[in-house]
Enzyme design. Structure first.
Site, mmCIF file in Angstrom:
data_model
loop_
_atom_site.group_PDB
_atom_site.id
_atom_site.type_symbol
_atom_site.label_atom_id
_atom_site.label_comp_id
_atom_site.label_asym_id
_atom_site.label_seq_id
_atom_site.Cartn_x
_atom_site.Cartn_y
_atom_site.Cartn_z
ATOM 1 N N TYR A 153 -7.286 13.302 9.228
ATOM 2 C CA TYR A 153 -6.349 12.707 8.530
ATOM 3 C C TYR A 153 -6.119 13.054 7.125
ATOM 4 O O TYR A 153 -5.032 13.606 6.865
ATOM 5 C CB TYR A 153 -6.713 10.990 8.202
ATOM 6 C CG TYR A 153 -5.699 10.237 7.673
ATOM 7 C CD1 TYR A 153 -4.354 10.183 8.343
ATOM 8 C CD2 TYR A 153 -5.624 9.659 6.342
ATOM 9 C CE1 TYR A 153 -3.301 9.384 7.636
ATOM 10 C CE2 TYR A 153 -4.835 9.213 5.688
ATOM 11 C CZ TYR A 153 -3.523 8.853 6.386
ATOM 12 O OH TYR A 153 -2.534 8.157 5.859
ATOM 13 N N LYS A 174 -2.598 14.831 5.493
ATOM 14 C CA LYS A 174 -1.770 14.421 4.464
ATOM 15 C C LYS A 174 -1.987 15.377 3.240
ATOM 16 O O LYS A 174 -0.898 15.755 2.557
ATOM 17 C CB LYS A 174 -2.603 13.332 4.040
ATOM 18 C CG LYS A 174 -1.998 11.950 4.933
ATOM 19 C CD LYS A 174 -0.478 11.688 4.946
ATOM 20 C CE LYS A 174 -0.170 10.587 5.807
ATOM 21 N NZ LYS A 174 1.359 10.248 6.021
ATOM 22 N N GLY A 225 9.532 5.348 11.376
ATOM 23 C CA GLY A 225 8.365 4.771 11.511
ATOM 24 C C GLY A 225 8.988 3.431 10.761
ATOM 25 O O GLY A 225 8.234 2.738 10.045
HETATM 26 P P1 NDP Z 1 1.780 0.815 9.965
HETATM 27 O O1 NDP Z 1 1.035 1.436 11.314
HETATM 28 O O2 NDP Z 1 2.190 -0.181 9.659
HETATM 29 O O3 NDP Z 1 3.369 1.730 10.557
HETATM 30 C C1 NDP Z 1 3.350 3.185 11.041
HETATM 31 C C2 NDP Z 1 4.712 3.571 11.578
HETATM 32 O O4 NDP Z 1 4.810 4.721 12.060
HETATM 33 C C3 NDP Z 1 5.138 2.573 12.531
HETATM 34 O O5 NDP Z 1 6.470 1.919 12.596
HETATM 35 C C4 NDP Z 1 5.209 3.211 13.926
HETATM 36 O O6 NDP Z 1 6.142 2.822 14.704
HETATM 37 C C5 NDP Z 1 5.449 4.805 13.446
HETATM 38 N N1 NDP Z 1 4.929 5.542 14.190
HETATM 39 C C6 NDP Z 1 3.589 5.969 14.459
HETATM 40 N N2 NDP Z 1 3.552 7.191 15.392
HETATM 41 C C7 NDP Z 1 4.852 7.458 15.576
HETATM 42 C C8 NDP Z 1 5.651 8.280 16.504
HETATM 43 N N3 NDP Z 1 4.949 9.116 17.175
HETATM 44 N N4 NDP Z 1 6.932 8.508 16.556
HETATM 45 C C9 NDP Z 1 7.638 7.386 15.741
HETATM 46 N N5 NDP Z 1 7.085 6.745 15.003
HETATM 47 C C10 NDP Z 1 5.808 6.607 14.917
HETATM 48 O O7 NDP Z 1 1.304 1.913 8.783
HETATM 49 P P2 NDP Z 1 2.029 2.140 7.539
HETATM 50 O O8 NDP Z 1 3.139 1.591 7.083
HETATM 51 O O9 NDP Z 1 0.853 2.019 6.502
HETATM 52 O O10 NDP Z 1 2.081 3.685 7.495
HETATM 53 C C11 NDP Z 1 3.158 4.307 7.103
HETATM 54 C C12 NDP Z 1 2.955 5.802 6.504
HETATM 55 O O11 NDP Z 1 2.200 5.555 5.295
HETATM 56 C C13 NDP Z 1 2.121 6.648 7.290
HETATM 57 O O12 NDP Z 1 2.511 7.982 7.388
HETATM 58 C C14 NDP Z 1 0.666 6.540 6.516
HETATM 59 O O13 NDP Z 1 -0.175 7.701 6.822
HETATM 60 C C15 NDP Z 1 1.128 6.392 5.254
HETATM 61 N N6 NDP Z 1 0.063 5.723 4.326
HETATM 62 C C16 NDP Z 1 -0.460 4.550 4.744
HETATM 63 C C17 NDP Z 1 -1.186 3.971 3.728
HETATM 64 C C18 NDP Z 1 -2.002 2.705 3.968
HETATM 65 O O14 NDP Z 1 -2.815 2.291 3.469
HETATM 66 N N7 NDP Z 1 -1.342 1.789 4.767
HETATM 67 C C19 NDP Z 1 -1.421 4.835 2.426
HETATM 68 C C20 NDP Z 1 -0.932 6.021 2.347
HETATM 69 C C21 NDP Z 1 -0.240 6.574 3.338
HETATM 70 P P3 NDP Z 1 5.920 2.616 16.145
HETATM 71 O O15 NDP Z 1 4.575 2.273 16.804
HETATM 72 O O16 NDP Z 1 6.981 1.799 16.765
HETATM 73 O O17 NDP Z 1 6.408 4.089 16.693
HETATM 74 C C1 8X3 Z 2 -4.017 5.854 4.326
HETATM 75 C C2 8X3 Z 2 -4.888 5.165 3.239
HETATM 76 O O1 8X3 Z 2 -6.912 5.131 1.805
HETATM 77 O O2 8X3 Z 2 -7.254 6.274 4.321
HETATM 78 O O3 8X3 Z 2 -3.466 7.050 3.644
HETATM 79 O O4 8X3 Z 2 -6.279 7.307 2.408
HETATM 80 S S1 8X3 Z 2 -6.426 6.058 2.936
#
Ligand code: NDP
Ligand code: 8X3
Length: 258
Positions: free
Chosen positions: A158, A162, A14
């Site tokens: 979700y 997690k 990601g």
């Molecule tokens: P983004 O949507 O900005 O990034 C998500 C990344 O995951 C992208 O690079 C996407 O790349 C990749 N991805 C999604 N599905 C796939 C797949 N099937 N195969 C390969 N890559 C994949 O979100 P975030 O940066 O916020 O999220 C990153 C992590 O952080 C996640 O696990 C999310 O649950 C977690 N998180 C986020 C929070 C938030 O508030 N933003 C809080 C807590 C946790 P591409 O589409 O190019 O494949």
């Molecule tokens: C993604 C953020 O606030 O939906 O993990 O838990 S929240």
């Protein structure tokens, strides 16, 4: 600044957006060489070029959907020799889909979340960790969430994925005890990335509203936490790190300026 991460091989899933992209930049700043994984090829290529140019690190990109078990196995097992010895795996790829009551939610979104956040993380881990065990050296850093510690309304699946990441991290830590491989999870609250845009299927208004009236975390904040985990001395393992915006106390309560 170059640290002990200089020359290490770090695989980040990601890496095309948000936390993963920020983490890639942070590791490159420390001189680490990077295997960048995601589905959007152009973004992978652009990031790789930027990091090579700015930080002089080596990069390898692989367009990979982590939900595809056979492809994950193929990609990991066919890495060029000089990239095989992965020092740090950052399991970051993940997504949320919708925020609806479970009993009327879109089942396709459940499949996407479970297949990516749980099964995808498991596949990558399954194929990367044996090499670490063999070399008696390595570090798995998962990106979990506050949703792995609390369950909130509309977040049934979700939060379940997690919570699964929390359980997998804790269990893997036990499996790897004494084997020279560290395991950590970094669990954020609200981080402004493309996460909400993806969760609400591209609805920008809804996505913006999530962060309205407060200062959310940034991808860089989480990247710093990941680097902190990765740079502890060998005798120290950060098991779990929960990191929140100052304006968010937990999954339920946030202070918004109106
Ligand atoms: P983004 O949507 O900005 O990034 C998500 C990344 O995951 C992208 O690079 C996407 O790349 C990749 N991805 C999604 N599905 C796939 C797949 N099937 N195969 C390969 N890559 C994949 O979100 P975030 O940066 O916020 O999220 C990153 C992590 O952080 C996640 O696990 C999310 O649950 C977690 N998180 C986020 C929070 C938030 O508030 N933003 C809080 C807590 C946790 P591409 O589409 O190019 O494949
Ligand atoms: C993604 C953020 O606030 O939906 O993990 O838990 S929240």
């Amino acid at each position: 600044m170059k640290t002990e991460l200089n020359g290490k091989i770090v695989l980040i899933t990601g890496a095309t957006s948000g936390i993963g992209e920020a983490t890639a930049k942070a590791f490159a700043g420390e001189g680490a060489n990077l295997i960048l994984i995601g589905r959007r090829k152009e973004r992978l290529d652009n990031l790789a070029a930027e990091l090579a140019d700015k930080d002089g690190v080596k990069t390898l990109t692989r367009r990979l959907d982590v939900r595809d078990k056979n492809k994950v196995e193929e990609v990991i097992n066919s890495l060029p020799d000089e990239w095989k010895k992965i020092d740090i795996l950052v399991n970051n790829a993940g997504l949320g889909r919708g925020l609806n009551p479970l009993y009327e939610d879109n089942i396709d979104g459940w499949e996407e979340m479970i297949d990516t956040n749980v099964k995808g993380l498991l596949y990558v881990t399954r194929f990367v960790v044996p090499g670490m065990v063999e070399r008696k050296s390595g570090h798995v850093i998962n990106i979990g969430s506050i949703a792995g510690h609390e369950a909130y309304k509309g977040g049934g699946v979700y939060c379940a994925t997690k919570h699964a990441v929390t359980a997998i991290t804790r269990s893997l830590r036990l499996d790897l005890l004494g084997k020279g491989v560290r395991v950590s999870t970094v669990d954020p609250g609200m981080v402004e990335t493309e996460f909400s845009l993806v969760r609400f299927y591209g609805d920008e208004q809804k996505a913006k509203k999530v962060y309205e009236g407060l200062t959310p975390l940034t991808g860089d904040d989480i990247a710093e936490a990941v680097i902190f985990c990765a740079t502890r001395p060998p005798h120290a393992n950060i098991n779990e790190m929960i990191i929140m915006p100052s304006a968010q106390a937990n999954a339920f309560f946030a202070h918004r300026k109106t």
